[in-house]
Write a protein that holds these residues in place. Structure first.
Motif, PDB file in Angstrom:
ATOM      1  N   LEU A 264       0.826  -1.205   0.000  1.00 14.16           N
ATOM      2  CA  LEU A 264       0.000   0.000   0.000  1.00 14.16           C
ATOM      3  C   LEU A 264       0.864   1.261   0.000  1.00 14.16           C
ATOM      4  CD1 LEU A 264      -2.878  -0.974   2.465  1.00 14.16           C
ATOM      5  CD2 LEU A 264      -3.010  -0.686  -0.011  1.00 14.16           C
ATOM      6  N   GLY A 265       1.953   1.244   0.761  1.00 15.72           N
ATOM      7  CA  GLY A 265       2.845   2.394   0.771  1.00 15.72           C
ATOM      8  C   GLY A 265       3.491   2.609  -0.598  1.00 15.72           C
ATOM      9  N   GLU A 266       3.912   1.520  -1.248  1.00 11.81           N
ATOM     10  CA  GLU A 266       4.492   1.631  -2.578  1.00 11.81           C
ATOM     11  C   GLU A 266       3.456   2.104  -3.584  1.00 11.81           C
ATOM     12  OE1 GLU A 266       6.302  -2.018  -3.662  1.00 11.81           O
ATOM     13  OE2 GLU A 266       7.548  -2.151  -1.868  1.00 11.81           O
ATOM     14  N   LEU A 267       2.211   1.693  -3.402  1.00 15.79           N
ATOM     15  CA  LEU A 267       1.138   2.139  -4.288  1.00 15.79           C
ATOM     16  C   LEU A 267       0.982   3.652  -4.211  1.00 15.79           C
ATOM     17  CD1 LEU A 267      -1.293   1.454  -6.152  1.00 15.79           C
ATOM     18  CD2 LEU A 267      -2.666   1.256  -4.088  1.00 15.79           C
ATOM     19  N   PHE A 268       1.006   4.191  -2.991  1.00  8.89           N
ATOM     20  CA  PHE A 268       0.887   5.640  -2.834  1.00  8.89           C
ATOM     21  C   PHE A 268       2.104   6.337  -3.433  1.00  8.89           C
ATOM     22  CE2 PHE A 268       1.056   9.700  -0.686  1.00  8.89           C
ATOM     23  CZ  PHE A 268      -0.273  10.099  -0.675  1.00  8.89           C
ATOM     24  N   GLY A 269       3.299   5.767  -3.210  1.00  9.70           N
ATOM     25  CA  GLY A 269       4.500   6.348  -3.803  1.00  9.70           C
ATOM     26  C   GLY A 269       4.458   6.329  -5.318  1.00  9.70           C
ATOM     27  N   GLY A 270       3.961   5.227  -5.881  1.00 11.20           N
ATOM     28  CA  GLY A 270       3.822   5.163  -7.333  1.00 11.20           C
ATOM     29  C   GLY A 270       2.808   6.155  -7.855  1.00 11.20           C
ATOM     30  N   SER A 271       1.740   6.373  -7.097  1.00 15.91           N
ATOM     31  CA  SER A 271       0.714   7.326  -7.536  1.00 15.91           C
ATOM     32  C   SER A 271       1.259   8.750  -7.556  1.00 15.91           C
ATOM     33  CB  SER A 271      -0.509   7.238  -6.622  1.00 15.91           C
ATOM     34  OG  SER A 271      -0.233   7.783  -5.345  1.00 15.91           O
ATOM     35  N   ILE A 272       2.209   9.062  -6.657  1.00 21.43           N
ATOM     36  CA  ILE A 272       2.822  10.395  -6.667  1.00 21.43           C
ATOM     37  C   ILE A 272       3.506  10.644  -8.003  1.00 21.43           C
ATOM     38  CG2 ILE A 272       4.648  11.816  -5.654  1.00 21.43           C
ATOM     39  CD1 ILE A 272       4.005  10.607  -2.966  1.00 21.43           C
ATOM     40  N   LEU A 273       4.299   9.662  -8.473  1.00 21.95           N
ATOM     41  CA  LEU A 273       5.010   9.821  -9.735  1.00 21.95           C
ATOM     42  C   LEU A 273       4.055   9.783 -10.926  1.00 21.95           C
ATOM     43  CD1 LEU A 273       8.059   7.507  -8.958  1.00 21.95           C
ATOM     44  CD2 LEU A 273       7.958   9.997  -8.821  1.00 21.95           C
ATOM     45  N   ALA A 274       3.098   8.846 -10.908  1.00 21.45           N
ATOM     46  CA  ALA A 274       2.171   8.721 -12.030  1.00 21.45           C
ATOM     47  C   ALA A 274       1.290   9.963 -12.161  1.00 21.45           C
ATOM     48  CB  ALA A 274       1.308   7.477 -11.851  1.00 21.45           C
ATOM     49  N   GLU A 275       0.783  10.459 -11.043  1.00 16.46           N
ATOM     50  CA  GLU A 275      -0.070  11.649 -11.085  1.00 16.46           C
ATOM     51  C   GLU A 275       0.715  12.874 -11.532  1.00 16.46           C
ATOM     52  OE1 GLU A 275      -2.086  12.195  -7.406  1.00 16.46           O
ATOM     53  OE2 GLU A 275      -3.141  10.280  -7.503  1.00 16.46           O
ATOM     54  N   GLN A 276       1.991  12.927 -11.204  1.00 15.80           N
ATOM     55  CA  GLN A 276       2.814  14.054 -11.638  1.00 15.80           C
ATOM     56  C   GLN A 276       3.010  14.022 -13.151  1.00 15.80           C
ATOM     57  OE1 GLN A 276       3.468  16.351  -9.562  1.00 15.80           O
ATOM     58  NE2 GLN A 276       4.825  17.672 -10.760  1.00 15.80           N
ATOM     59  N   VAL A 277       3.254  12.835 -13.696  1.00 18.56           N
ATOM     60  CA  VAL A 277       3.472  12.716 -15.144  1.00 18.56           C
ATOM     61  C   VAL A 277       2.188  13.029 -15.912  1.00 18.56           C
ATOM     62  CG1 VAL A 277       4.007  11.100 -17.011  1.00 18.56           C
ATOM     63  CG2 VAL A 277       5.343  11.060 -14.899  1.00 18.56           C
ATOM     64  N   PHE A 278       1.067  12.510 -15.434  1.00 16.93           N
ATOM     65  CA  PHE A 278      -0.194  12.701 -16.142  1.00 16.93           C
ATOM     66  C   PHE A 278      -0.958  13.948 -15.690  1.00 16.93           C
ATOM     67  CE2 PHE A 278       0.468   8.036 -16.268  1.00 16.93           C
ATOM     68  CZ  PHE A 278       0.503   7.873 -17.642  1.00 16.93           C
ATOM     69  N   ALA A 279      -0.360  14.742 -14.791  1.00 10.48           N
ATOM     70  CA  ALA A 279      -1.026  15.943 -14.252  1.00 10.48           C
ATOM     71  C   ALA A 279      -2.402  15.577 -13.704  1.00 10.48           C
ATOM     72  CB  ALA A 279      -1.129  17.022 -15.317  1.00 10.48           C
ATOM     73  N   TYR A 280      -2.464  14.459 -13.009  1.00 16.91           N
ATOM     74  CA  TYR A 280      -3.718  13.968 -12.455  1.00 16.91           C
ATOM     75  C   TYR A 280      -3.908  14.602 -11.073  1.00 16.91           C
ATOM     76  CZ  TYR A 280      -7.489  10.590 -11.761  1.00 16.91           C
ATOM     77  OH  TYR A 280      -8.709  10.006 -11.573  1.00 16.91           O
ATOM     78  N   PRO A 281      -4.998  15.318 -10.846  1.00 20.48           N
ATOM     79  CA  PRO A 281      -5.151  16.107  -9.608  1.00 20.48           C
ATOM     80  C   PRO A 281      -5.564  15.277  -8.401  1.00 20.48           C
ATOM     81  CG  PRO A 281      -7.094  16.376 -10.977  1.00 20.48           C
ATOM     82  CD  PRO A 281      -6.144  15.503 -11.756  1.00 20.48           C
ATOM     83  N   GLY A 282      -4.659  14.428  -7.936  1.00 24.59           N
ATOM     84  CA  GLY A 282      -4.959  13.585  -6.785  1.00 24.59           C
ATOM     85  C   GLY A 282      -4.047  13.890  -5.616  1.00 24.59           C
ATOM     86  N   LEU A 283      -4.026  12.980  -4.657  1.00 21.13           N
ATOM     87  CA  LEU A 283      -3.203  13.165  -3.462  1.00 21.13           C
ATOM     88  C   LEU A 283      -1.712  13.171  -3.792  1.00 21.13           C
ATOM     89  CD1 LEU A 283      -5.081  10.807  -0.962  1.00 21.13           C
ATOM     90  CD2 LEU A 283      -4.998  13.305  -0.883  1.00 21.13           C
ATOM     91  N   GLY A 284      -1.310  12.371  -4.770  1.00 19.57           N
ATOM     92  CA  GLY A 284       0.093  12.315  -5.138  1.00 19.57           C
ATOM     93  C   GLY A 284       0.600  13.643  -5.665  1.00 19.57           C
ATOM     94  N   LYS A 285      -0.139  14.243  -6.581  1.00 22.04           N
ATOM     95  CA  LYS A 285       0.273  15.539  -7.125  1.00 22.04           C
ATOM     96  C   LYS A 285       0.218  16.621  -6.051  1.00 22.04           C
ATOM     97  CE  LYS A 285      -0.138  18.179 -11.374  1.00 22.04           C
ATOM     98  NZ  LYS A 285       0.051  19.490 -10.766  1.00 22.04           N
ATOM     99  N   ALA A 286      -0.772  16.527  -5.146  1.00 19.29           N
ATOM    100  CA  ALA A 286      -0.853  17.496  -4.052  1.00 19.29           C
ATOM    101  C   ALA A 286       0.371  17.390  -3.139  1.00 19.29           C
ATOM    102  CB  ALA A 286      -2.133  17.271  -3.251  1.00 19.29           C
ATOM    103  N   THR A 287       0.888  16.177  -2.948  1.00 19.74           N
ATOM    104  CA  THR A 287       2.077  15.987  -2.118  1.00 19.74           C
ATOM    105  C   THR A 287       3.283  16.678  -2.723  1.00 19.74           C
ATOM    106  OG1 THR A 287       1.222  13.842  -1.380  1.00 19.74           O
ATOM    107  CG2 THR A 287       3.561  14.264  -1.046  1.00 19.74           C
ATOM    108  N   VAL A 288       3.452  16.543  -4.037  1.00 20.02           N
ATOM    109  CA  VAL A 288       4.574  17.191  -4.715  1.00 20.02           C
ATOM    110  C   VAL A 288       4.452  18.709  -4.629  1.00 20.02           C
ATOM    111  CG1 VAL A 288       5.738  17.499  -6.935  1.00 20.02           C
ATOM    112  CG2 VAL A 288       4.887  15.239  -6.277  1.00 20.02           C
ATOM    113  N   GLU A 289       3.271  19.234  -4.888  1.00 12.32           N
ATOM    114  CA  GLU A 289       3.081  20.686  -4.858  1.00 12.32           C
ATOM    115  C   GLU A 289       3.289  21.238  -3.446  1.00 12.32           C
ATOM    116  OE1 GLU A 289      -0.774  21.363  -6.435  1.00 12.32           O
ATOM    117  OE2 GLU A 289      -0.263  20.702  -8.463  1.00 12.32           O
TER     118      GLU A 289
END
Length: 335
Positions: A264-289
């Motif tokens: 589950l932790g790796e899933l969230f970490g992967g979502s951070i990178l995937a959401e950043q690449v696809f500009a997907y407005p989720g928790l992952g992109k919010a973490t980076v911003e």
């Protein structure tokens, strides 16, 4: 009397788990706050952005005072803890909104992505692991292992960029970015449009998550196929397929569940990178911003959310172990 002791034992386990959760959350919050404060990012400068040249020292001091950044770091942390205990997660400088509202909006976007990726990676990984383990040494087993080994070492962002280049840029089959069409009001977006924008991020997270589940399931399945009761079933005329389904799949489910919930932790970490690449407005992109802008309240809230997410996932896995393998209930000590 025995049932009463078992209930008391489970109550102690639950209370102990909750106490550990509180201690872990406290430690994680302190560590995250310390790392943010050691960061070279100035939250006031990040908040001002391009307007920094037009803001004088007096205005900067007023902004720092408004956000409580002029106070010593220990006092800031103590005040944040006090506000959290009252149910106030603070105010996000990045999104200019309460942190609770930001988490709610971003979680609504990330939940379908992470839930579907987690479910699909578990189902596909388990199925491939069972097939590979049941046919150990065959060309099918070699192909599945090659697939798993290659993707297990593939960076999430690289795969996301590759999918984006092929399907969005070259073939023009999928959108380039975002969770909905640009310029369309949220209430006017259809579920088909949302699904269309979800396809590529979902593929990136699912494909990478399959590998670990498949490899662990395959190892357990190969061990089961060499066991005495499997050999006895073969001697009675049962096929490898029957043994794999009737005997192997249930026993191989335990390591699959373990890996699935542990990821589950790796899933969230992967979502951070995937959401950043696809500009997907989720928790992952919010973490980076939030990290780029030094948004302490939002970063701490996201850190606590992820910690709780992983903790409860592992707790659910412990409960599922007893359903998958009843022998674990028999080994549970009576208290």
């Amino acid at each position: 009397m025995s049932r009463r002791f078992h209930r008391l034992g489970r109550t102690r386990i639950v209370l102990g788990s909750m106490l550990r959760l509180v201690l872990v959350l406290t430690a994680v919050a302190i560590l995250a706050f310390t790392l943010v404060k050691l960061s070279p990012i100035d939250p006031v400068n990040a908040y001002l952005g391009a307007d920094i040249a037009r803001v004088g020292p007096e205005q900067r001091a007023l902004i720092a005072e408004k956000w409580g950044l002029d106070q010593p770091a220990p006092l800031q942390l103590a005040k944040w803890f006090e506000n959290v205990l009252r149910g106030d997660l603070g105010y996000s400088m990045t999104f200019n909104a309460p942190v609770s509202e930001v988490l709610d909006a971003r979680f609504r976007a990330s939940a379908p992505l992470m839930a579907l990726a987690w479910l699909l990676s578990g189902v596909l990984g388990f199925a491939l692991g069972v097939i590979a383990g049941a046919s150990e040494g065959s060309w099918t087993d070699r192909v599945i292992r090659l697939y798993a080994y290659v993707l297990a070492s593939t960076p999430t962002f690289w795969l996301a960029i590759l999918l984006l280049t092929v399907f969005s840029v070259s073939l023009n089959w999928t959108p380039v970015c975002c969770a909905s069409p640009i310029g369309v009001l949220p209430e006017d977006v259809t579920w088909l449009q949302r699904l269309h924008h979800l396809i590529l991020p979902l593929m990136a997270l699912t494909v990478l998550g399959v590998a670990q589940v498949a490899l662990h399931t395959r190892a357990k399945m190969a061990e089961i196929m060499q066991s005495d009761y499997a050999l006895y079933a073969r001697a009675q005329g049962a096929s490898r397929f029957d043994i794999a389904l009737r005997h192997g799949a249930r026993n191989a489910a335990l390591p699959a569940v373990t890996v699935l919930f542990a990821s589950l932790g790796e899933l969230f970490g992967g979502s951070i990178l995937a959401e950043q690449v696809f500009a997907y407005p989720g928790l992952g992109k919010a973490t980076v911003e939030a990290g780029i802008r030094g948004d302490v309240p939002l970063l701490l809230a996201l850190t606590l959310f992820l910690t709780s997410f992983v903790f409860f996932g592992n707790t659910i896995a412990d409960l599922l172990y007893r359903l998958v393998d009843p022998r674990m209930q028999a080994r549970e000590p009576v208290r």
